[in-house]
Scaffold this motif. Structure first.
Motif, PDB file in Angstrom:
ATOM      1  N   UNK A 121      63.580 -94.128  -1.455  1.00 16.86           N
ATOM      2  CA  UNK A 121      64.603 -94.103  -0.401  1.00 16.86           C
ATOM      3  C   UNK A 121      65.765 -93.155  -0.720  1.00 16.86           C
ATOM      4  N   UNK A 122      65.750 -92.526  -1.920  1.00 22.80           N
ATOM      5  CA  UNK A 122      66.882 -91.689  -2.310  1.00 22.80           C
ATOM      6  C   UNK A 122      66.734 -90.269  -1.786  1.00 22.80           C
ATOM      7  N   UNK A 123      66.520 -90.143  -0.511  1.00 22.28           N
ATOM      8  CA  UNK A 123      66.452 -88.841   0.149  1.00 22.28           C
ATOM      9  C   UNK A 123      66.527 -89.076   1.631  1.00 22.28           C
ATOM     10  N   UNK A 124      66.705 -88.022   2.397  1.00 25.19           N
ATOM     11  CA  UNK A 124      66.784 -88.194   3.851  1.00 25.19           C
ATOM     12  C   UNK A 124      65.380 -88.148   4.459  1.00 25.19           C
ATOM     13  N   UNK A 125      65.282 -88.674   5.646  1.00 29.17           N
ATOM     14  CA  UNK A 125      63.995 -88.995   6.253  1.00 29.17           C
ATOM     15  C   UNK A 125      63.057 -87.791   6.369  1.00 29.17           C
ATOM     16  N   UNK A 126      63.544 -86.702   6.916  1.00 31.48           N
ATOM     17  CA  UNK A 126      62.654 -85.573   7.173  1.00 31.48           C
ATOM     18  C   UNK A 126      62.280 -84.845   5.881  1.00 31.48           C
ATOM     19  N   UNK A 127      63.245 -84.663   4.995  1.00 35.94           N
ATOM     20  CA  UNK A 127      62.927 -84.027   3.722  1.00 35.94           C
ATOM     21  C   UNK A 127      61.889 -84.865   2.982  1.00 35.94           C
ATOM     22  N   UNK A 160      59.624 -91.955   3.378  1.00 36.07           N
ATOM     23  CA  UNK A 160      60.155 -93.192   2.794  1.00 36.07           C
ATOM     24  C   UNK A 160      59.945 -94.384   3.720  1.00 36.07           C
TER      25      UNK A 160
ATOM     26  N   UNK B 255      56.799 -82.773  12.597  1.00 35.03           N
ATOM     27  CA  UNK B 255      57.972 -83.646  12.520  1.00 35.03           C
ATOM     28  C   UNK B 255      59.235 -82.838  12.791  1.00 35.03           C
ATOM     29  N   UNK B 297      59.766 -76.218   1.248  1.00 29.39           N
ATOM     30  CA  UNK B 297      59.974 -77.094   2.405  1.00 29.39           C
ATOM     31  C   UNK B 297      61.032 -76.463   3.311  1.00 29.39           C
ATOM     32  N   UNK B 299      62.707 -77.463   6.985  1.00 27.56           N
ATOM     33  CA  UNK B 299      62.687 -78.490   8.031  1.00 27.56           C
ATOM     34  C   UNK B 299      64.093 -78.726   8.590  1.00 27.56           C
ATOM     35  N   UNK B 300      64.196 -79.703   9.506  1.00 25.69           N
ATOM     36  CA  UNK B 300      65.475 -80.144  10.096  1.00 25.69           C
ATOM     37  C   UNK B 300      66.239 -78.989  10.740  1.00 25.69           C
ATOM     38  N   UNK B 313      67.085 -76.808   6.747  1.00 29.80           N
ATOM     39  CA  UNK B 313      67.064 -77.340   5.400  1.00 29.80           C
ATOM     40  C   UNK B 313      65.890 -76.722   4.656  1.00 29.80           C
ATOM     41  N   UNK B 343      70.999 -81.937   3.151  1.00 31.67           N
ATOM     42  CA  UNK B 343      69.908 -82.079   4.119  1.00 31.67           C
ATOM     43  C   UNK B 343      70.495 -82.368   5.502  1.00 31.67           C
ATOM     44  N   UNK B 344      69.638 -82.508   6.497  1.00 29.49           N
ATOM     45  CA  UNK B 344      69.942 -82.874   7.895  1.00 29.49           C
ATOM     46  C   UNK B 344      71.115 -82.111   8.522  1.00 29.49           C
ATOM     47  N   UNK B 359      73.841 -85.357  -1.150  1.00 29.01           N
ATOM     48  CA  UNK B 359      73.646 -86.277  -2.264  1.00 29.01           C
ATOM     49  C   UNK B 359      74.275 -85.691  -3.508  1.00 29.01           C
ATOM     50  N   UNK B 364      75.571 -90.858  -1.495  1.00 27.41           N
ATOM     51  CA  UNK B 364      75.311 -90.070  -0.286  1.00 27.41           C
ATOM     52  C   UNK B 364      76.611 -89.887   0.492  1.00 27.41           C
ATOM     53  N   UNK B 386      73.240 -91.265   6.080  1.00 26.79           N
ATOM     54  CA  UNK B 386      72.219 -90.290   6.444  1.00 26.79           C
ATOM     55  C   UNK B 386      72.261 -89.939   7.921  1.00 26.79           C
TER      56      UNK B 386
END
Lengths: 188, 439
Positions: A121-127, A160, B255, B297, B299-300, B313, B343-344, B359, B364, B386
């Motif tokens: 869980x120590x990251x954001x959803x999409x990453x 996650x 996604x 990677x 994304x976002x 990202x 991120x995001x 992070x 966070x 988040x």
């Protein structure tokens, strides 16, 4: 659908008719008078004192799951390997298990698998979706390098979203960074 | 107020609030320049005391309560306790007794009257500058009676805009992921509610994991991701017709969908053999263009409000950071430059800032930076914050917050970081996306 009555069916129908007729006959019979009888007095036989003859022993050996079954794969091979934080490299300690997966998959050539990548869980959803996909792909590459054909392996990432351990903290995160090899078809 | 005066008032806004007391004192001498202004830029202001007595008529008290709650949550206003009001039963038809409102130190007063006629709800309201003893605004709204909350939100927006000089954000909705069932067996359903948590309703069942909904610029369409063990999909969902449509099948996972500002395209990520890249689909031709091809990677994606650029990202430099590129994929360059993982990214509706999740050291943060990476400000700190989304005026961000082992909850923070509070929605929720102002 209307079917013609074949010989066999006709024979069975005839039998049923006979059975019904005899039941009807029974129903019309007068009841038999009930006889009353006193049972003879029983003479008690004392139990014998000698031991019964020795019986041959039964040995029990676990045969385990049916070879080539999903249970065989999960219990005897192992379906999950773990990753370090932010890493998708196959760890040294995961290789024996993946080697065993490869051996099993080569033996049972009809089995198809889906490798599911997971992140803590120590990251954001999409990453984390992308990270889980990398982990699933690392396992896929490893199995292919061990001789499993690529067309038998699908991959997906749950990011996650599907933690193995619902807790929070290092121990839970260690478990939740994993890739699970799920048997999807072709097993016994 | 003339437009010239308005302009000068905006120029003065940075210093104006500090001078407010002085203006109030000299109000009787120089009334033309002494109007109330609320400063939205400073983080250390005292909220403006405002009185919102119950409007006259059916549901007048409910409407006043919704307005007061909106103004309070903005952090810029302090609605006064109705028990302290001296003048009672005020209607929009007569001039308030200003002395009664000065006594309790109300700087602004919002009063109104509700009339139901021929099945229609009519609400007349006035905004008063108490110390100048003059009307600042008078408007009438007509709608159907069940729509009374929206009328209250529109009045809130009118009051906010008149007093701050900026558009409001109260007549808006939030689409989000409603969560239930507990960790490890979470059921995720797409849901929508008013920005104040009222009128929540579900848009999907719980049969697949739904994530990351986003509004189109017309507020009528949503795009989101759906995940099943076998596959992932991106859907378009029309809020008016409830029609749901898949963007189609792709080789690999899809996604992180986002509409372009004109609503004609969707940017999204496609993962193939462990490599995630950003693609852009033209919704009318259904053809896709690849925007990134780095093995890392990517994304976002998030468009600039003019549609010319995309912030995204990428961990191509070794850790997740924010990058900028043209909407055609040209000129990719890194913009985040602090330590930590970024991120995001989400471009603000005004174009002024990019919000992000960061992070650092096991914590966070929700933060903002200029689009060139300068002026970074972290607005929150917690175990897990988040996914920020902007209110349409670019003054407030909503995001999800989790405590260790707890379910995610929706929170909001203003761009100064001063006004941090939970969103008044009682359930667990994640991935909020704020709509534009409704029409």
């Amino acid at each position: 659908m209307i079917r013609s009555v074949n010989g066999n069916t006709a024979f069975r129908l005839a039998l049923m008719g006979v059975a019904a007729a005899s039941l009807a006959a029974c129903a019309t019979k007068k009841p038999m008078p009930i006889r009353t009888e006193t049972p003879p007095a029983q003479t008690q036989t004392p139990p014998r004192t000698e031991l019964p003859p020795a019986q041959p022993g039964v040995t029990q050996v676990p045969t385990g799951a049916l070879p080539g079954s999903v249970q065989d794969f999960v219990v005897n091979v192992g379906d999950r390997v773990y990753f370090d934080t932010d890493s998708h490299d196959v760890r040294e300690d995961a290789k024996p298990l993946l080697d065993a997966q490869s051996t099993w998959l080569r033996r049972y050539g009809a089995v198809a698998v889906r490798i599911e990548g997971n992140a803590d869980e120590r990251g954001t959803r999409e990453y984390n979706l992308a990270l889980g996909a990398r982990r699933a792909n690392s396992v896929r590459d490893y199995l292919i390098s061990q001789g499993v054909t690529a067309d038998r392996i699908a991959t997906i990432s749950f990011g996650k979203e599907s933690p193995l351990d619902a807790g929070s903290g290092e121990a839970a995160w260690d478990k939740n960074r994993n890739a699970r090899t799920a048997v999807v078809s072709g097993a016994q | 107020m003339t437009s010239t005066l308005r302009k000068s008032a905006i120029h003065l806004r940075v210093t104006l609030f500090a001078l407010l007391c002085v203006f109030v004192v000299v109000a009787s001498v120089q009334p033309a320049h002494a109007e109330i202004e609320v400063n939205v830029n400073r983080g250390d202001v005292q909220p403006l005391p405002v009185a919102v007595p119950a409007f006259g008529g059916t549901q007048g008290a409910d409407i006043a309560q919704v307005i007061a709650a909106n103004l309070q949550r903005s952090g810029l206003f302090r609605p006064l306790d109705p028990a302290s009001f001296v003048e009672k039963n005020l209607t929009a038809a007569v001039q308030p007794r200003f002395g009664d409102w000065k006594t309790i130190n109300a700087q602004a007063l919002v009063n109104g009257q509700v009339t139901v006629e021929g099945g229609k709800l009519r609400v007349d309201f006035r905004l008063w500058d108490v110390f100048q003893e003059k009307q600042m605004l008078g408007l009438q709204f007509t709608s159907s009676p069940e729509n009374w909350r929206r009328v209250a939100h529109k009045i809130s927006d009118a009051v906010y805009e008149r007093l701050t000089g900026e558009k409001g954000y109260f007549d808006t909705r939030v689409v989000f992921v409603a969560e239930s069932g507990g960790r490890g067996k979470t059921i995720k359903r797409l849901a929508i509610m008013d920005q104040d948590g009222a009128n929540p309703s579900y848009l999907t069942g719980g049969d697949s994991i739904v994530m990351t909904p986003r509004f189109s610029a017309n507020s009528q369409e949503i795009t989101y991701m759906s995940l099943r063990p076998e596959s992932s999909s991106i859907f378009l969902f029309n809020l008016e017709t409830a029609r749901r449509e898949s963007l189609g099948a792709f080789a690999g996972m899809v996604f992180a969908p986002r509409f372009s500002p004109d609503g004609g395209k969707v940017a999204f990520s496609v993962e193939r053999r462990g490599n995630s890249d950003i693609f852009l689909m033209n919704l009318s031709s259904r053809t896709s263009t690849r925007l990134t091809s780095d093995p890392a990677i990517d994304t976002s994606a998030s468009f600039s409000p003019d549609g010319s650029k995309i912030v995204f990202n990428s961990d191509r430099g070794g850790s997740p950071q924010l990058y900028l590129m043209g909407a055609d994929g040209s000129g990719q360059r890194r913009v985040s430059n602090g330590g930590g993982r970024y991120t995001t990214p989400v471009w603000s509706p005004t174009g002024e800032f990019i919000a992000f999740t960061k992070q650092t050291g096991g914590e966070f943060h929700i933060g903002i930076m200029r689009p060139d990476g300068s002026d970074e400000r972290l607005l929150t700190t917690s175990y897990l914050d988040e996914g920020p989304t902007w209110a349409p005026n670019g003054r407030v961000l909503m995001f999800s917050r989790e405590t260790p082992g707890g379910p995610p909850k929706l929170w909001s923070v203003d761009v100064t970081g001063r006004i941090l509070q939970p969103v008044p929605y009682p359930g667990a929720g994640s991935d909020p996306a704020w709509s534009p102002l409704l029409n």
